[in-house]
Design a protein around this motif. Structure first.
Motif, PDB file in Angstrom:
ATOM      1  N   THR A 117       0.858  -1.180   0.000  1.00  0.00           N
ATOM      2  CA  THR A 117       0.000   0.000   0.000  1.00  0.00           C
ATOM      3  C   THR A 117       0.896   1.233   0.000  1.00  0.00           C
ATOM      4  OG1 THR A 117      -0.068   0.109   2.410  1.00  0.00           O
ATOM      5  CG2 THR A 117      -1.786  -1.204   1.316  1.00  0.00           C
ATOM      6  N   PRO A 118       0.377   2.392  -0.408  1.00  0.00           N
ATOM      7  CA  PRO A 118       1.202   3.601  -0.372  1.00  0.00           C
ATOM      8  C   PRO A 118       1.790   3.882   1.004  1.00  0.00           C
ATOM      9  CG  PRO A 118      -0.720   3.987  -1.724  1.00  0.00           C
ATOM     10  CD  PRO A 118      -0.917   2.635  -1.088  1.00  0.00           C
ATOM     11  N   ALA A 119       1.032   3.615   2.055  1.00  0.00           N
ATOM     12  CA  ALA A 119       1.546   3.851   3.410  1.00  0.00           C
ATOM     13  C   ALA A 119       2.735   2.947   3.698  1.00  0.00           C
ATOM     14  CB  ALA A 119       0.447   3.612   4.434  1.00  0.00           C
ATOM     15  N   ALA A 120       2.632   1.676   3.331  1.00  0.00           N
ATOM     16  CA  ALA A 120       3.731   0.739   3.560  1.00  0.00           C
ATOM     17  C   ALA A 120       4.929   1.073   2.681  1.00  0.00           C
ATOM     18  CB  ALA A 120       3.259  -0.691   3.298  1.00  0.00           C
ATOM     19  N   ARG A 121       4.653   1.462   1.444  1.00  0.00           N
ATOM     20  CA  ARG A 121       5.738   1.813   0.523  1.00  0.00           C
ATOM     21  C   ARG A 121       6.519   3.013   1.052  1.00  0.00           C
ATOM     22  NH1 ARG A 121       2.659   2.617  -3.864  1.00  0.00           N
ATOM     23  NH2 ARG A 121       2.494   0.379  -4.167  1.00  0.00           N
ATOM     24  N   SER A 122       5.788   4.011   1.542  1.00  0.00           N
ATOM     25  CA  SER A 122       6.435   5.193   2.091  1.00  0.00           C
ATOM     26  C   SER A 122       7.245   4.847   3.337  1.00  0.00           C
ATOM     27  CB  SER A 122       5.368   6.242   2.441  1.00  0.00           C
ATOM     28  OG  SER A 122       5.943   7.348   3.094  1.00  0.00           O
ATOM     29  N   ALA A 123       6.673   4.012   4.206  1.00  0.00           N
ATOM     30  CA  ALA A 123       7.382   3.615   5.430  1.00  0.00           C
ATOM     31  C   ALA A 123       8.670   2.880   5.090  1.00  0.00           C
ATOM     32  CB  ALA A 123       6.475   2.739   6.290  1.00  0.00           C
ATOM     33  N   TYR A 124       8.602   1.992   4.123  1.00  0.00           N
ATOM     34  CA  TYR A 124       9.781   1.212   3.733  1.00  0.00           C
ATOM     35  C   TYR A 124      10.899   2.130   3.232  1.00  0.00           C
ATOM     36  CZ  TYR A 124      12.627  -2.307   1.360  1.00  0.00           C
ATOM     37  OH  TYR A 124      13.680  -3.101   0.959  1.00  0.00           O
ATOM     38  N   LYS A 125      10.547   3.052   2.370  1.00  0.00           N
ATOM     39  CA  LYS A 125      11.552   3.961   1.811  1.00  0.00           C
ATOM     40  C   LYS A 125      12.162   4.849   2.898  1.00  0.00           C
ATOM     41  CE  LYS A 125       9.478   4.160  -2.819  1.00  0.00           C
ATOM     42  NZ  LYS A 125       8.766   5.022  -3.808  1.00  0.00           N
ATOM     43  N   GLN A 126      11.329   5.289   3.835  1.00  0.00           N
ATOM     44  CA  GLN A 126      11.825   6.134   4.911  1.00  0.00           C
ATOM     45  C   GLN A 126      12.778   5.370   5.834  1.00  0.00           C
ATOM     46  OE1 GLN A 126       8.345   7.761   6.798  1.00  0.00           O
ATOM     47  NE2 GLN A 126       7.912   9.158   5.111  1.00  0.00           N
ATOM     48  N   ILE A 127      12.477   4.122   6.093  1.00  0.00           N
ATOM     49  CA  ILE A 127      13.354   3.320   6.949  1.00  0.00           C
ATOM     50  C   ILE A 127      14.702   3.101   6.271  1.00  0.00           C
ATOM     51  CG2 ILE A 127      13.677   1.016   7.955  1.00  0.00           C
ATOM     52  CD1 ILE A 127      10.632   1.055   8.539  1.00  0.00           C
ATOM     53  N   LEU A 128      14.703   2.859   4.977  1.00  0.00           N
ATOM     54  CA  LEU A 128      15.974   2.722   4.255  1.00  0.00           C
ATOM     55  C   LEU A 128      16.775   4.019   4.332  1.00  0.00           C
ATOM     56  CD1 LEU A 128      15.224   0.636   1.035  1.00  0.00           C
ATOM     57  CD2 LEU A 128      15.796  -0.128   3.342  1.00  0.00           C
ATOM     58  N   GLU A 129      16.082   5.142   4.243  1.00  0.00           N
ATOM     59  CA  GLU A 129      16.771   6.429   4.353  1.00  0.00           C
ATOM     60  C   GLU A 129      17.366   6.602   5.755  1.00  0.00           C
ATOM     61  OE1 GLU A 129      17.426   9.004   2.096  1.00  0.00           O
ATOM     62  OE2 GLU A 129      16.966   7.312   0.777  1.00  0.00           O
ATOM     63  N   TYR A 130      16.604   6.178   6.755  1.00  0.00           N
ATOM     64  CA  TYR A 130      17.113   6.265   8.137  1.00  0.00           C
ATOM     65  C   TYR A 130      18.382   5.421   8.290  1.00  0.00           C
ATOM     66  CZ  TYR A 130      17.655   5.049  13.044  1.00  0.00           C
ATOM     67  OH  TYR A 130      18.181   4.805  14.288  1.00  0.00           O
ATOM     68  N   GLU A 131      18.358   4.237   7.715  1.00  0.00           N
ATOM     69  CA  GLU A 131      19.516   3.351   7.834  1.00  0.00           C
ATOM     70  C   GLU A 131      20.743   3.917   7.122  1.00  0.00           C
ATOM     71  OE1 GLU A 131      18.042  -0.378   6.439  1.00  0.00           O
ATOM     72  OE2 GLU A 131      17.143  -0.900   8.372  1.00  0.00           O
ATOM     73  N   LYS A 132      20.497   4.842   6.173  1.00  0.00           N
ATOM     74  CA  LYS A 132      21.618   5.511   5.490  1.00  0.00           C
ATOM     75  C   LYS A 132      22.108   6.733   6.260  1.00  0.00           C
ATOM     76  CE  LYS A 132      19.956   4.150   0.892  1.00  0.00           C
ATOM     77  NZ  LYS A 132      19.329   4.645  -0.358  1.00  0.00           N
ATOM     78  N   GLY A 133      21.428   7.026   7.383  1.00  0.00           N
ATOM     79  CA  GLY A 133      21.876   8.134   8.215  1.00  0.00           C
ATOM     80  C   GLY A 133      20.961   9.332   8.266  1.00  0.00           C
ATOM     81  N   ASN A 134      19.785   9.252   7.635  1.00  0.00           N
ATOM     82  CA  ASN A 134      18.854  10.373   7.649  1.00  0.00           C
ATOM     83  C   ASN A 134      18.011  10.323   8.926  1.00  0.00           C
ATOM     84  OD1 ASN A 134      16.904  12.320   7.238  1.00  0.00           O
ATOM     85  ND2 ASN A 134      16.569  11.802   5.092  1.00  0.00           N
ATOM     86  N   MET A 135      18.401  11.136   9.922  1.00  0.00           N
ATOM     87  CA  MET A 135      17.739  11.118  11.218  1.00  0.00           C
ATOM     88  C   MET A 135      16.330  11.692  11.178  1.00  0.00           C
ATOM     89  SD  MET A 135      19.688   9.535  13.321  1.00  0.00           S
ATOM     90  CE  MET A 135      20.130   8.488  11.914  1.00  0.00           C
ATOM     91  N   GLU A 136      15.954  12.281  10.055  1.00  0.00           N
ATOM     92  CA  GLU A 136      14.586  12.783   9.911  1.00  0.00           C
ATOM     93  C   GLU A 136      13.579  11.641  10.077  1.00  0.00           C
ATOM     94  OE1 GLU A 136      11.730  14.773   6.438  1.00  0.00           O
ATOM     95  OE2 GLU A 136      13.894  14.563   6.111  1.00  0.00           O
ATOM     96  N   PHE A 137      14.013  10.406   9.791  1.00  0.00           N
ATOM     97  CA  PHE A 137      13.103   9.265   9.833  1.00  0.00           C
ATOM     98  C   PHE A 137      13.397   8.332  11.008  1.00  0.00           C
ATOM     99  CE2 PHE A 137      13.412  10.393   5.215  1.00  0.00           C
ATOM    100  CZ  PHE A 137      12.152  10.976   5.136  1.00  0.00           C
ATOM    101  N   ARG A 138      14.039   8.860  12.039  1.00  0.00           N
ATOM    102  CA  ARG A 138      14.290   8.062  13.245  1.00  0.00           C
ATOM    103  C   ARG A 138      12.968   7.566  13.854  1.00  0.00           C
ATOM    104  NH1 ARG A 138      18.447   8.360  17.142  1.00  0.00           N
ATOM    105  NH2 ARG A 138      19.152  10.404  16.396  1.00  0.00           N
ATOM    106  N   GLY A 139      11.971   8.454  13.903  1.00  0.00           N
ATOM    107  CA  GLY A 139      10.680   8.080  14.463  1.00  0.00           C
ATOM    108  C   GLY A 139       9.996   6.997  13.652  1.00  0.00           C
TER     109      GLY A 139
END
Length: 557
Positions: free
Chosen positions: A446-468
């Motif tokens: 779903t779009p919500a899951a797709r967005s969450a997945y992409k944000q978590i990958l960004e967090y793992e790359k060091g983007n603290m904006e998606f820590r939450g």
């Protein structure tokens, strides 16, 4: 799915008046969520139920269904659209041949306007009502019995949502053996307590995950006495507590004690949770923690906002919050993560998480004599399809939200999936566990899951904006904690699911005030026999009368 971003004053007022309906009445928790979408018919990720032969896919000629609705104080229309001409109304007409005629909508006085309609006897074909209004309409014989139509026409997907909400939810809409409304299911079970521990302190002291409430006490002691922030000052406390005891629920549940709900008494009846011996035991532990400065000595003058300030000042290391706390902590303590854990038990019996009746304060009713009552199930299916089960970004943008416009508010009828946040976690978990994350197939998300997945990958790359985001729906996030509660059936629902009894309305405010004064006194150091005195006074000052009324309902529900 993101948490709802607006609150509705009218519903707060409704819920302050009455809690729920079951055998003769009802109750609820939560606001429409923005951020999860779903597809057109035929594009859902979950199949609809089989359609009875006597109902067409699309009414021809179209039928008209009148309703009324409430909205929120931010945009929901594109230029040229209005309450009866928008993507949702057009979808209903084009897909199902249902012309939805919304007589009025409001953002402030929905409850009052519905009361006026009921008083006049002139009500629309379907609309949402409070528990009190539901009972009034039923007593006046103004609403349809939905028992047969629900069994025949509601899809398996809709029935699954009702089942997930808890058996007591449909029970609350069933009066004298007849289903008289469709509950607006809520998310009470996804909002139950989660134990959050500050990660930098946890790591600095080389602590282990808490497996029991005794472990929680040891962590609280370590955070108080072992200088977890390394500033060589005695200025940290183990456990967050607020003056209104909103943060106490998870702690109590770990001791099999429950805050302000009715529970089974083991003898075929119900008893008020605040009078049970488990409550006394938990208060004794809190008293000891306060004495040893494991609780902020100033908690008695701090509401949750002030507690958050203390957390932001690096004074507190543990808090019993909910699934959303990861996002809150990202703002309060932007430089550290918080680890979510299931609330542990004091003994071998699993801790059960208490929650109110899982209804969003409202029930969908159909006017007596409405020609096509089964049409509400088509509209419900459209909501599930377009809001929840859709995998198309285009459909999400068209029917739910884009650039600050909340199109979802125009859906004529809504219910909530209890575990939608957990479903996002379940969708992305296999992808997060895979070795080829970057090339994962996201088309079925779903779009919500797709967005969450992409944000978590960004967090793992060091983007603290998606820590939450990671703290909520990552592999070890709070959604995984709720998922474990679901798997282990660790829930304790409110057992009293009807309108307040006469004695409750008259005497509960003073009794609760007396109870909270007792809790405060004991935590601050008063003798434990204050609890026994409270129990005695509670019973004398109306508690016995309330209990008798509650059990009269329970016996006859």
């Amino acid at each position: 799915m993101s948490k709802r971003i607006v609150s509705m004053v009218a519903l707060v007022l409704i819920l302050a008046l009455a809690v729920s309906l079951s055998g003769c009445g009802s109750k609820g928790e939560n606001t429409p969520k923005e951020g999860t979408a779903s597809p057109k018919a035929g594009e859902t990720t979950k199949p609809a139920g089989e359609k009875p032969a006597d109902v067409p896919d699309k009414y021809d000629p179209p039928i008209e269904m009148s309703t009324v609705t409430f909205n929120y104080s931010y945009p929901k229309f594109d230029k040229g659209d209005d309450i009866n001409n928008n993507p949702w109304s057009r979808y209903m007409l084009e897909t199902y041949g249902i012309k939805v005629n919304t007589l009025w909508d409001t953002s402030t006085d929905y409850d009052q306007k519905v009361n006026l309609m009921i008083a006049s006897g002139n009500i629309p074909d379907f609309f949402a009502v409070s528990p009190t209004q539901f009972k009034q309409l039923y007593d006046a014989g103004l609403i349809e019995d939905l028992t047969d139509s629900y069994n025949q026409y509601a899809s398996e997907g809709i029935k699954s949502i009702m089942k997930d909400a808890g058996a007591e939810v449909m029970e609350s809409a069933t009066l004298n053996g007849k289903l008289m409304a469709i509950p607006w299911t809520g998310e009470a079970q996804v909002g139950v307590p989660v134990l959050w521990i500050r990660q930098d302190w946890f790591d600095a002291l080389k602590l282990s995950a808490p497996k029991s409430m005794n472990d929680v006490l040891e962590i609280a002691k370590a955070f108080t006495t072992q200088d977890p922030d390394g500033n060589k000052k005695d200025d940290t406390f183990g456990l967050a507590m607020d003056k209104d005891f909103n943060l106490m629920t998870g702690f109590l549940n770990g001791y099999h004690a429950y805050k302000d709900i009715w529970v089974e008494d083991g003898a075929g009846g119900l008893a008020f949770s605040g009078l049970q011996p488990e409550m006394k035991e938990a208060l004794a532990i809190l008293q000891d923690m306060f004495k040893n400065k494991q609780i902020d000595p100033e908690f008695g003058v701090k509401d949750t906002t002030k507690v958050n300030e203390s957390i932001g000042s690096n004074k507190l290391g543990m808090i019993f919050g909910n699934i959303e706390l990861a996002n809150t902590m990202q703002k309060i303590t932007p430089n550290t993560s918080w680890l979510p854990f299931p609330v542990p038990s004091i003994d071998a019996e699993p801790a059960l998480m208490q929650h109110p009746l899982n209804v969003y304060g409202l029930y969908w009713v159909v006017k007596k004599g409405t020609k096509n009552p089964e049409a509400i199930y088509k509209m419900l299916q459209a909501w599930v399809d377009l809001y929840y089960d859709n995998t198309s970004e285009e459909i999400y943008a068209k029917y739910n939200a884009i650039q600050g416009t909340g199109y979802w508010m125009n859906a004529p009828i809504k219910i909530y999936k209890t575990f939608s946040d957990v479903e996002v976690y379940r969708q992305i978990k296999p992808l997060l566990e895979s070795k080829d994350r970057e090339n994962a197939d996201l088309s079925k998300l779903t779009p919500a899951a797709r967005s969450a997945y992409k944000q978590i990958l960004e967090y793992e790359k060091g983007n603290m904006e998606f820590r939450g985001r990671n703290g909520k729906t990552g592999l070890n996030g709070s959604a995984s904690v709720i998922d474990s509660y679901v798997a282990n059936n660790q829930y304790k629902p409110e057992a009293f699911t009807t309108l307040p009894t006469p004695a409750m309305l008259l005497k509960t405010p003073n009794l609760l005030k007396m109870q909270y004064q007792m809790i405060s006194k004991i935590i601050l150091g008063a003798p434990l026999d204050e609890f026994d005195k409270f129990v005695e006074q509670y019973k004398k000052l109306g508690g016995d009368e309330i209990t008798a009324e509650v059990n009269e309902w329970y016996k006859n529900k």
